[in-house]
Design a protein around this motif. Structure first.
Motif, PDB file in Angstrom:
ATOM      1  N   ASN A  45      49.261  82.524 -26.810  1.00 43.09           N
ATOM      2  CA  ASN A  45      48.304  82.792 -27.873  1.00 43.09           C
ATOM      3  C   ASN A  45      48.598  81.881 -29.058  1.00 43.09           C
ATOM      4  OD1 ASN A  45      50.355  84.036 -29.463  1.00 43.09           O
ATOM      5  ND2 ASN A  45      49.885  86.031 -28.619  1.00 43.09           N
ATOM      6  N   LYS A  82      43.654  82.034 -34.449  1.00 44.27           N
ATOM      7  CA  LYS A  82      42.247  81.692 -34.257  1.00 44.27           C
ATOM      8  C   LYS A  82      41.797  80.560 -35.176  1.00 44.27           C
ATOM      9  CE  LYS A  82      37.683  83.837 -34.128  1.00 44.27           C
ATOM     10  NZ  LYS A  82      36.969  85.126 -34.178  1.00 44.27           N
ATOM     11  N   ARG A  85      44.509  75.024 -31.313  1.00 39.49           N
ATOM     12  CA  ARG A  85      43.503  75.371 -30.304  1.00 39.49           C
ATOM     13  C   ARG A  85      43.033  74.123 -29.563  1.00 39.49           C
ATOM     14  NH1 ARG A  85      39.080  79.200 -32.603  1.00 39.49           N
ATOM     15  NH2 ARG A  85      38.491  79.077 -30.425  1.00 39.49           N
ATOM     16  N   LYS A  92      40.117  80.094 -23.377  1.00 38.26           N
ATOM     17  CA  LYS A  92      40.162  81.327 -24.160  1.00 38.26           C
ATOM     18  C   LYS A  92      39.847  82.526 -23.265  1.00 38.26           C
ATOM     19  CE  LYS A  92      37.960  83.711 -27.977  1.00 38.26           C
ATOM     20  NZ  LYS A  92      36.933  83.688 -29.024  1.00 38.26           N
ATOM     21  N   GLU A 134      40.970  87.888 -27.824  1.00 37.49           N
ATOM     22  CA  GLU A 134      41.521  87.807 -29.174  1.00 37.49           C
ATOM     23  C   GLU A 134      42.221  89.114 -29.515  1.00 37.49           C
ATOM     24  OE1 GLU A 134      38.361  87.357 -32.137  1.00 37.49           O
ATOM     25  OE2 GLU A 134      37.743  85.528 -31.123  1.00 37.49           O
ATOM     26  N   THR A 135      43.213  89.008 -30.414  1.00 35.91           N
ATOM     27  CA  THR A 135      43.926  90.179 -30.909  1.00 35.91           C
ATOM     28  C   THR A 135      44.060  90.058 -32.415  1.00 35.91           C
ATOM     29  OG1 THR A 135      45.230  90.262 -28.865  1.00 35.91           O
ATOM     30  CG2 THR A 135      46.064  91.527 -30.732  1.00 35.91           C
ATOM     31  N   LYS A 136      43.566  91.045 -33.140  1.00 38.64           N
ATOM     32  CA  LYS A 136      43.674  91.035 -34.594  1.00 38.64           C
ATOM     33  C   LYS A 136      45.044  91.582 -34.987  1.00 38.64           C
ATOM     34  CE  LYS A 136      41.383  92.378 -38.832  1.00 38.64           C
ATOM     35  NZ  LYS A 136      40.176  92.899 -39.438  1.00 38.64           N
ATOM     36  N   THR A 167      44.136  86.557 -36.706  1.00 36.07           N
ATOM     37  CA  THR A 167      43.665  86.938 -35.373  1.00 36.07           C
ATOM     38  C   THR A 167      44.209  85.898 -34.410  1.00 36.07           C
ATOM     39  OG1 THR A 167      41.657  87.962 -36.227  1.00 36.07           O
ATOM     40  CG2 THR A 167      41.628  87.293 -33.906  1.00 36.07           C
ATOM     41  N   ILE A 181      44.166  84.071 -30.700  1.00 35.80           N
ATOM     42  CA  ILE A 181      43.349  83.773 -29.527  1.00 35.80           C
ATOM     43  C   ILE A 181      44.273  83.762 -28.325  1.00 35.80           C
ATOM     44  CG2 ILE A 181      41.929  82.024 -28.364  1.00 35.80           C
ATOM     45  CD1 ILE A 181      40.485  83.216 -30.687  1.00 35.80           C
ATOM     46  N   GLU A 182      43.913  84.492 -27.299  1.00 40.24           N
ATOM     47  CA  GLU A 182      44.652  84.494 -26.049  1.00 40.24           C
ATOM     48  C   GLU A 182      44.093  83.380 -25.161  1.00 40.24           C
ATOM     49  OE1 GLU A 182      47.245  86.464 -25.213  1.00 40.24           O
ATOM     50  OE2 GLU A 182      47.141  87.472 -27.157  1.00 40.24           O
TER      51      GLU A 182
END
Length: 154
Positions: A115, A118, A124, A134, A137-139, A145, A147-148
């Protein structure tokens, strides 16, 4: 530049932690995620990761330049938990070479995951350029946040 990646030795822990803190300090200031940011990590947790995961030290021209922590999810799925390079070695094209070396070290691994923030377009772009896609996502907090990403190797 001579690049070498070797299993981390416990006597490298303090130098690695100093590099990790330096590499992640800008993110800590930006996102204020004091619970999860590597810049706020204590030496005991790094020692734990060295002893309970696949932790590697990155050497450039014989000097410790960073580290990589990989977590085995299964025989065919590894997670790139953390990669860090000292700021003086960043933006020199080493990242792609390092990731490629790690992937080729484990040819039976078919899925790699990780991850990254974001809003970090540079990270990225880097991972997407290497074939990561992608997956979610995890906040973490109001500022951060994650991005996985996943990459399937054939």
């Amino acid at each position: 530049m001579g690049l070498k990646i070797e299993k981390t030795k416990i006597n490298e822990v303090h130098e690695l932690l100093a590099i990790q803190k330096k590499a992640f300090r800008p993110d800590l200031k930006k996102y204020k995620d004091y619970k999860t940011n590597p810049a706020s990590e204590e030496v005991d947790f790094l020692i734990y990761r060295i002893n309970h995961s696949m932790h590697y030290t990155i050497f450039i021209d014989g000097n410790i330049a960073g580290g990589i922590c990989i977590i085995k999810r299964s025989d065919t799925h590894f997670r790139l938990f953390r990669i860090f390079i000292s700021p003086e070695y960043q933006n020199k094209g080493l990242g792609s070479n390092i990731i490629s070396k790690m992937e080729s070290t484990f040819p039976k691994v078919k899925t790699w995951s990780l991850n990254t923030p974001k809003d970090n377009r540079r990270n990225r772009h880097f991972y997407e350029k290497l074939g990561y896609k992608k997956t979610g996502e995890t906040k973490i907090n109001d500022r951060l946040t994650l991005i996985e990403y996943e990459k399937n190797v054939t």
